[in-house]
Design an enzyme around this catalytic site. Structure first.
Site, mmCIF file in Angstrom:
data_model
loop_
_atom_site.group_PDB
_atom_site.id
_atom_site.type_symbol
_atom_site.label_atom_id
_atom_site.label_comp_id
_atom_site.label_asym_id
_atom_site.label_seq_id
_atom_site.Cartn_x
_atom_site.Cartn_y
_atom_site.Cartn_z
ATOM 1 N N CYS A 234 0.993 -1.231 -0.052
ATOM 2 C CA CYS A 234 -0.055 0.112 0.023
ATOM 3 C C CYS A 234 0.656 1.388 0.160
ATOM 4 C CB CYS A 234 -0.805 0.043 1.234
ATOM 5 S SG CYS A 234 -1.589 1.579 1.421
ATOM 6 N N TYR B 260 -5.211 5.335 -10.061
ATOM 7 C CA TYR B 260 -6.404 4.267 -10.064
ATOM 8 C C TYR B 260 -7.405 4.494 -11.260
ATOM 9 C CZ TYR B 260 -3.904 3.145 -5.756
ATOM 10 O OH TYR B 260 -3.064 2.779 -4.948
HETATM 11 N N1 LIG Z 1 -6.467 8.072 3.746
HETATM 12 C C1 LIG Z 1 -5.745 6.834 4.212
HETATM 13 C C2 LIG Z 1 -6.079 5.777 3.006
HETATM 14 C C3 LIG Z 1 -5.330 4.490 3.335
HETATM 15 C C4 LIG Z 1 -5.676 3.459 2.449
HETATM 16 O O1 LIG Z 1 -6.774 3.493 1.398
HETATM 17 N N2 LIG Z 1 -5.526 2.268 2.417
HETATM 18 C C5 LIG Z 1 -5.700 0.966 1.799
HETATM 19 C C6 LIG Z 1 -4.738 0.111 1.210
HETATM 20 S S1 LIG Z 1 -3.755 0.821 -0.172
HETATM 21 C C7 LIG Z 1 -6.808 0.197 2.554
HETATM 22 O O2 LIG Z 1 -6.405 -0.191 3.602
HETATM 23 N N3 LIG Z 1 -7.879 -0.103 2.099
HETATM 24 C C8 LIG Z 1 -8.759 -1.036 2.776
HETATM 25 C C9 LIG Z 1 -9.564 -1.502 2.027
HETATM 26 O O3 LIG Z 1 -9.961 -1.230 0.848
HETATM 27 O O4 LIG Z 1 -10.792 -2.641 2.392
HETATM 28 C C10 LIG Z 1 -4.415 7.228 4.421
HETATM 29 O O5 LIG Z 1 -4.038 7.739 3.636
HETATM 30 O O6 LIG Z 1 -3.858 6.701 5.315
#
Ligand SMILES: N[C@@H](CCC(=O)N[C@@H](CS)C(=O)NCC(=O)O)C(=O)O
Length: 314
Positions: free
Chosen positions: A43, A182
């Site tokens: 990530c 994306y």
């Molecule tokens: N705004 C958050 C976004 C973090 C984020 O989107 N992480 C993604 C992985 S790249 C995630 O954990 N997604 C979980 C999901 O889609 O279920 C940050 O910058 O910390």
């Protein structure tokens, strides 16, 4: 002191927004060994926090567990110590990260957690709850609040004099590149795809123009703006390019390519780039399901990130 994390009208918590502060203005004092980072190498947002941790020399101060790279739509992030490079939950022994979210929400008096369980997540082992699940904030905490304990106090990724400029650059980088990568992969029709490609490559051309004259995005030093661009560029040719962002590789942009190698070779940053997990994460997680039904992880493109960047004198 009251927590800055908000309990919504429906009684749940949607995100954790507390801060570790060295000035004592919150319940979260910086301490050696008190905080824990739940992350995943795939990530880019988690990578921001991991880079801050390594750049500031906080590896022995803030512990970290690496989640399973295969993010499941139904279960979210899980701990899979049986998989190479993935850890058990060394703090709570949970199987799923959502357990930490639910327990933390309850601890704060909420009925539960109703947002998205994400990496990175910063956890307080002393108060036994999540502090923050926002990477931009975690990066700033690592940069500023742990100077008493880190080995690289001198490094300041967010210097006062450069803050307005850093924030301005971060804004367009986030929109057109950070989120922009994306767009082409997720587009559902040709028109959407064409406009997503245009926005992304306009952003990359803009960054190329700046970095062909300057070693870093802002000022003469590495800042958090570089961290936020690097985590995207290092994934570009090995993942996003294959996700229909295929007008041009980063390796085809002279300045962006040299800049990516320059940052890759800075300090211990290389140790935070785990290509095997980046590839598996993107191609085996639910994100990839619309374009990769067969769970095949493509071969890592042959690119030499160790080649000399020759940017020291810029
Ligand atoms: N705004 C958050 C976004 C973090 C984020 O989107 N992480 C993604 C992985 S790249 C995630 O954990 N997604 C979980 C999901 O889609 O279920 C940050 O910058 O910390």
């Amino acid at each position: 002191m009251p927590s800055q994390t908000v309990i919504e009208g429906d009684g749940t918590i949607k995100s954790f927004t507390d801060w570790v502060k060295a000035d004592g203005s919150t319940d979260f004092q910086p301490e050696n060994g008190r905080y824990h980072l739940y992350g995943q190498h795939m990530c880019p947002f988690s990578h921001r926090a991991a880079m801050g941790r390594v750049l500031k020399g906080l590896e022995d101060v803030i512990s970290m567990d690496n989640m399973d790279y295969a993010l499941s739509r139904l279960q979210g992030w899980k701990f899979s110590p049986e998989k190479e490079g993935c850890d058990a939950d060394s703090v709570n022994g949970y199987k799923y990260l959502k357990e930490a979210y639910t327990a933390s929400a309850k601890k704060l008096g909420a009925s539960g957690f109703s947002g998205t369980v994400v990496v990175p997540t910063l956890y307080d082992k002393k108060l036994r709850r999540i502090v923050s699940n926002e990477s931009a904030d975690i990066l700033r905490m690592f940069n500023e609040e742990f100077n008493e304990f880190c080995t690289n106090k001198e490094l300041d990724l967010f210097p006062k004099a450069l803050r307005p400029e850093i924030e301005e650059v971060e804004e367009w980088i986030h929109m057109s590149i950070g989120l922009g990568v994306y767009g082409p992969g997720m587009a559902q029709n040709q028109k959407g795809y064409d406009s997503a490609i245009k926005e992304l490559f306009t952003g990359l051309d803009r960054a190329e123009a700046i970095l062909s004259k300057n070693r870093y995005l802002v000022g003469k030093q590495l800042t958090e703006a570089d961290v936020r661009l690097f985590v995207v560029l290092i994934r570009f040719d090995v993942v996003y390019y294959l996700w229909r962002c295929c007008k041009r590789r980063i390796a085809d942009y002279p300045a962006l390519w040299a800049y990516t190698r320059d940052i890759y070779q800075t300090g211990d940053i290389k140790s935070t780039v785990v290509f095997d997990q980046i590839m598996k994460g993107y191609f085996l997680s639910y994100y990839a399901k619309s374009i990769n039904l067969d769970n095949i992880v493509p071969v890592l493109p042959e690119l030499n990130y160790d080649e000399a960047p020759n940017r020291e004198n810029m």
